[in-house]
Design a protein around this motif. Structure first.
Motif, PDB file in Angstrom:
ATOM      1  N   UNK A 108      66.895  61.939  20.292  1.00 37.39           N
ATOM      2  CA  UNK A 108      67.365  60.618  19.853  1.00 37.39           C
ATOM      3  C   UNK A 108      67.161  60.388  18.363  1.00 37.39           C
ATOM      4  N   UNK A 109      65.954  60.675  17.877  1.00 37.48           N
ATOM      5  CA  UNK A 109      65.709  60.500  16.443  1.00 37.48           C
ATOM      6  C   UNK A 109      64.619  61.440  15.947  1.00 37.48           C
ATOM      7  N   UNK A 110      64.701  61.767  14.669  1.00 36.16           N
ATOM      8  CA  UNK A 110      63.680  62.568  14.003  1.00 36.16           C
ATOM      9  C   UNK A 110      62.763  61.583  13.299  1.00 36.16           C
ATOM     10  N   UNK A 111      61.451  61.637  13.605  1.00 36.77           N
ATOM     11  CA  UNK A 111      60.539  60.665  12.999  1.00 36.77           C
ATOM     12  C   UNK A 111      59.730  61.240  11.846  1.00 36.77           C
ATOM     13  N   UNK A 112      59.680  62.576  11.710  1.00 37.44           N
ATOM     14  CA  UNK A 112      59.033  63.161  10.532  1.00 37.44           C
ATOM     15  C   UNK A 112      59.543  64.578  10.319  1.00 37.44           C
ATOM     16  N   UNK A 113      59.472  65.003   9.067  1.00 36.41           N
ATOM     17  CA  UNK A 113      59.899  66.344   8.682  1.00 36.41           C
ATOM     18  C   UNK A 113      58.966  66.839   7.591  1.00 36.41           C
ATOM     19  N   UNK A 114      58.415  68.034   7.787  1.00 33.75           N
ATOM     20  CA  UNK A 114      57.517  68.641   6.800  1.00 33.75           C
ATOM     21  C   UNK A 114      57.933  70.081   6.560  1.00 33.75           C
ATOM     22  N   UNK A 115      57.827  70.503   5.307  1.00 35.87           N
ATOM     23  CA  UNK A 115      58.019  71.904   4.954  1.00 35.87           C
ATOM     24  C   UNK A 115      56.719  72.354   4.308  1.00 35.87           C
ATOM     25  N   UNK A 160      61.749  62.087  18.658  1.00 32.20           N
ATOM     26  CA  UNK A 160      61.419  61.027  19.613  1.00 32.20           C
ATOM     27  C   UNK A 160      62.573  60.875  20.606  1.00 32.20           C
ATOM     28  N   UNK A 161      62.418  61.429  21.822  1.00 31.05           N
ATOM     29  CA  UNK A 161      63.444  61.238  22.850  1.00 31.05           C
ATOM     30  C   UNK A 161      63.290  59.849  23.484  1.00 31.05           C
ATOM     31  N   UNK A 162      64.261  59.427  24.287  1.00 31.05           N
ATOM     32  CA  UNK A 162      64.222  58.075  24.863  1.00 31.05           C
ATOM     33  C   UNK A 162      63.160  57.882  25.944  1.00 31.05           C
ATOM     34  N   UNK A 205      55.416  55.511  22.576  1.00 22.82           N
ATOM     35  CA  UNK A 205      56.047  56.390  21.593  1.00 22.82           C
ATOM     36  C   UNK A 205      55.264  57.690  21.449  1.00 22.82           C
ATOM     37  N   UNK A 206      53.960  57.583  21.370  1.00 19.40           N
ATOM     38  CA  UNK A 206      53.133  58.780  21.185  1.00 19.40           C
ATOM     39  C   UNK A 206      53.281  59.767  22.349  1.00 19.40           C
ATOM     40  N   UNK A 207      53.460  59.255  23.557  1.00 17.38           N
ATOM     41  CA  UNK A 207      53.596  60.145  24.718  1.00 17.38           C
ATOM     42  C   UNK A 207      54.975  60.796  24.782  1.00 17.38           C
ATOM     43  N   UNK A 208      55.935  60.301  24.006  1.00 19.40           N
ATOM     44  CA  UNK A 208      57.286  60.871  24.008  1.00 19.40           C
ATOM     45  C   UNK A 208      57.530  61.823  22.839  1.00 19.40           C
ATOM     46  N   UNK A 209      56.686  61.807  21.836  1.00 15.61           N
ATOM     47  CA  UNK A 209      56.901  62.644  20.659  1.00 15.61           C
ATOM     48  C   UNK A 209      56.916  64.121  21.020  1.00 15.61           C
ATOM     49  N   UNK A 210      57.836  64.846  20.401  1.00  7.49           N
ATOM     50  CA  UNK A 210      57.971  66.273  20.672  1.00  7.49           C
ATOM     51  C   UNK A 210      58.139  67.000  19.339  1.00  7.49           C
ATOM     52  N   UNK A 211      57.483  68.138  19.221  1.00  5.87           N
ATOM     53  CA  UNK A 211      57.444  68.881  17.965  1.00  5.87           C
ATOM     54  C   UNK A 211      58.279  70.148  18.070  1.00  5.87           C
ATOM     55  N   UNK A 212      59.031  70.435  17.016  1.00  2.00           N
ATOM     56  CA  UNK A 212      59.791  71.687  16.927  1.00  2.00           C
ATOM     57  C   UNK A 212      59.591  72.256  15.532  1.00  2.00           C
ATOM     58  N   UNK A 213      59.662  73.557  15.434  1.00  4.76           N
ATOM     59  CA  UNK A 213      59.473  74.183  14.136  1.00  4.76           C
ATOM     60  C   UNK A 213      60.154  75.525  14.050  1.00  4.76           C
TER      61      UNK A 213
END
Length: 148
Positions: free
Chosen positions: A52-59, A73-75, A112-120
């Motif tokens: 649904x949305x990207x809430x942070x991005x780091x390089x 952040x999925x629904x 929100x915290x329980x729905x956050x998902x990380x990809x890299x």
């Protein structure tokens, strides 16, 4: 006298290099958000929907390249198998889509915290050569970071 001059000159040159492209910690700055509405096309190779949305991005630079991390952040809870899928590389811009599988059964929305998902993903120095901006796209927004 010569030692003092050498130390002073080393400090001045070292501090001056801190704000240049030579310093790997200055490769990419803070992320910024842009609101968009993405319409999926039929020619999508990856069957997973966009998050649904990207809430942070780091390089984060490391010896030999950089690690790109995005928080989505999925629904609702239960989304899985998140990946950053490269979709475009042109004119110094590298674009990824944040894709995840939906849960197989109905789940709660939760916090929100329980729905956050990380990809890299990891990119080598050669893969980053010429890249000035990295963009991660979701269903309702995109985040980008640019080299300083």
């Amino acid at each position: 006298m010569t030692f003092r001059l050498l130390v002073t000159l080393t400090l001045i040159l070292g501090l001056a290099a801190c704000s240049t492209r030579l310093n790997p910690f200055n490769w990419f700055g803070n992320d910024r958000e842009e609101r968009v509405e993405v319409v999926e096309t039929v020619t999508v190779v990856d069957p997973r929907p966009l998050v649904s949305q990207v809430i942070s991005l780091n390089v984060d630079p490391h010896p030999g390249g950089a690690i790109i991390r995005a928080m989505g952040l999925p629904p609702r809870q239960g989304y899985w198998a998140a990946d950053l899928v490269e979709v475009e590389r042109a004119e110094g811009r590298l674009v990824f889509e944040f894709r995840v599988f939906e849960p197989p059964v109905a789940t709660r929305e939760g916090t929100q915290r329980s729905r956050e998902i990380l990809a890299g993903t990891e990119l080598s120095t050669q893969e980053l050569d010429g890249v000035r901006t990295i963009v991660v796209q979701a269903q309702s927004n995109r985040r980008s970071v640019s080299r300083r």
